[in-house]
Design a protein around this motif. Structure first.
Motif, PDB file in Angstrom:
ATOM      1  N   ALA A  95      21.143 -12.308 -16.149  1.00 28.97           N
ATOM      2  CA  ALA A  95      20.492 -12.018 -16.502  1.00 28.97           C
ATOM      3  C   ALA A  95      19.650 -12.840 -18.117  1.00 28.97           C
ATOM      4  N   PHE A  96      20.861 -12.746 -18.482  1.00 29.55           N
ATOM      5  CA  PHE A  96      20.036 -12.842 -20.742  1.00 29.55           C
ATOM      6  C   PHE A  96      19.809 -14.654 -20.075  1.00 29.55           C
ATOM      7  N   PHE A  97      20.523 -15.191 -19.758  1.00 28.04           N
ATOM      8  CA  PHE A  97      20.293 -17.152 -19.133  1.00 28.04           C
ATOM      9  C   PHE A  97      19.264 -17.029 -19.056  1.00 28.04           C
ATOM     10  N   ARG A  98      18.800 -16.023 -18.079  1.00 25.73           N
ATOM     11  CA  ARG A  98      17.722 -16.386 -17.971  1.00 25.73           C
ATOM     12  C   ARG A  98      16.246 -16.356 -18.759  1.00 25.73           C
ATOM     13  N   ILE A  99      16.003 -16.334 -20.303  1.00 24.82           N
ATOM     14  CA  ILE A  99      15.359 -15.748 -21.391  1.00 24.82           C
ATOM     15  C   ILE A  99      15.486 -17.476 -21.568  1.00 24.82           C
ATOM     16  N   CYS A 100      16.602 -18.453 -21.428  1.00 26.25           N
ATOM     17  CA  CYS A 100      16.212 -19.407 -21.854  1.00 26.25           C
ATOM     18  C   CYS A 100      16.010 -20.325 -20.891  1.00 26.25           C
ATOM     19  N   LEU A 101      16.209 -20.177 -19.985  1.00 26.88           N
ATOM     20  CA  LEU A 101      16.789 -20.590 -18.530  1.00 26.88           C
ATOM     21  C   LEU A 101      15.201 -20.257 -17.570  1.00 26.88           C
ATOM     22  N   LYS A 102      14.526 -20.743 -18.000  1.00 21.17           N
ATOM     23  CA  LYS A 102      13.068 -20.054 -17.357  1.00 21.17           C
ATOM     24  C   LYS A 102      12.526 -20.767 -16.636  1.00 21.17           C
TER      25      LYS A 102
END
Length: 182
Positions: A95-102
């Motif tokens: 879920a945190f990576f979702r911030i970087c990988l929109k």
């Protein structure tokens, strides 16, 4: 849109995932799954240790020992508890990576799947322990479930709600983009 291009559903889902993870770690790690009280003496039973406390004269004494002989069902409870923690950790990271990988919706979908898998593992862990409760304690009138057991149940509920919030986020995004993010 809020939360850096993500809706508030994403923010709530991520926050609840983190909260569920922390509560589950506390629940699995602490020796307070069962509390027994009789005559001023207290006994605490957890997945890893058994603790007792009482008072001698005016001094309070607490002692903890590791569980010596681990039955197979307790190994299963421990295993599913740890697996739930690991899956929740990976879900939080996803879920945190979702911030970087929109542009990559699959990252959020992976976090959703892992959050529900973690909830299932925690339910299995709590269910097996609850089923074996009467085997652990022969006199159930002085023993009750304690806060760590309840924390694991709360973690399951919170993790499920977090997954639902993240599903809403994916559904909102998929209405105007495909699963590949294009």
């Amino acid at each position: 849109m809020a939360c850096g291009g993500n809706s508030c559903f994403y923010g709530f889902g991520l926050s609840l995932l983190i909260l569920g993870f922390v509560i589950d770690v506390i629940g699995v790690a602490s020796p307070y799954w069962i509390l027994g009280e009789a005559g001023g003496e207290k006994a605490y039973v957890g997945l890893w240790q058994i603790c007792s406390s009482g008072s001698i004269d005016t001094h309070s004494v607490t002692e903890c020992i590791d569980v010596a002989e681990v039955p197979d069902w307790l190994k299963a409870v421990r295993g599913f508890g740890i697996l739930g923690i690991i899956l929740l950790l990976i879900a939080v990271l996803g879920a945190f990576f979702r911030i970087c990988l929109k542009e990559r919706a699959w990252v959020l979908v992976l976090a959703i799947v892992l959050s529900f898998m973690a909830a299932i593992c925690i339910v299995i862990s709590v269910s097996v322990f609850g089923e074996k409760f009467h085997e652990i304690v022969k006199d159930s009138s002085i023993f009750t479930f304690h806060f760590a057991f309840v924390f694991c149940i709360l973690s399951t509920i919170i993790t499920g709600i977090a997954g639902i919030f993240l599903i809403v986020e994916v559904a909102k995004r998929s209405s105007y983009t495909s699963i590949n993010g294009r």
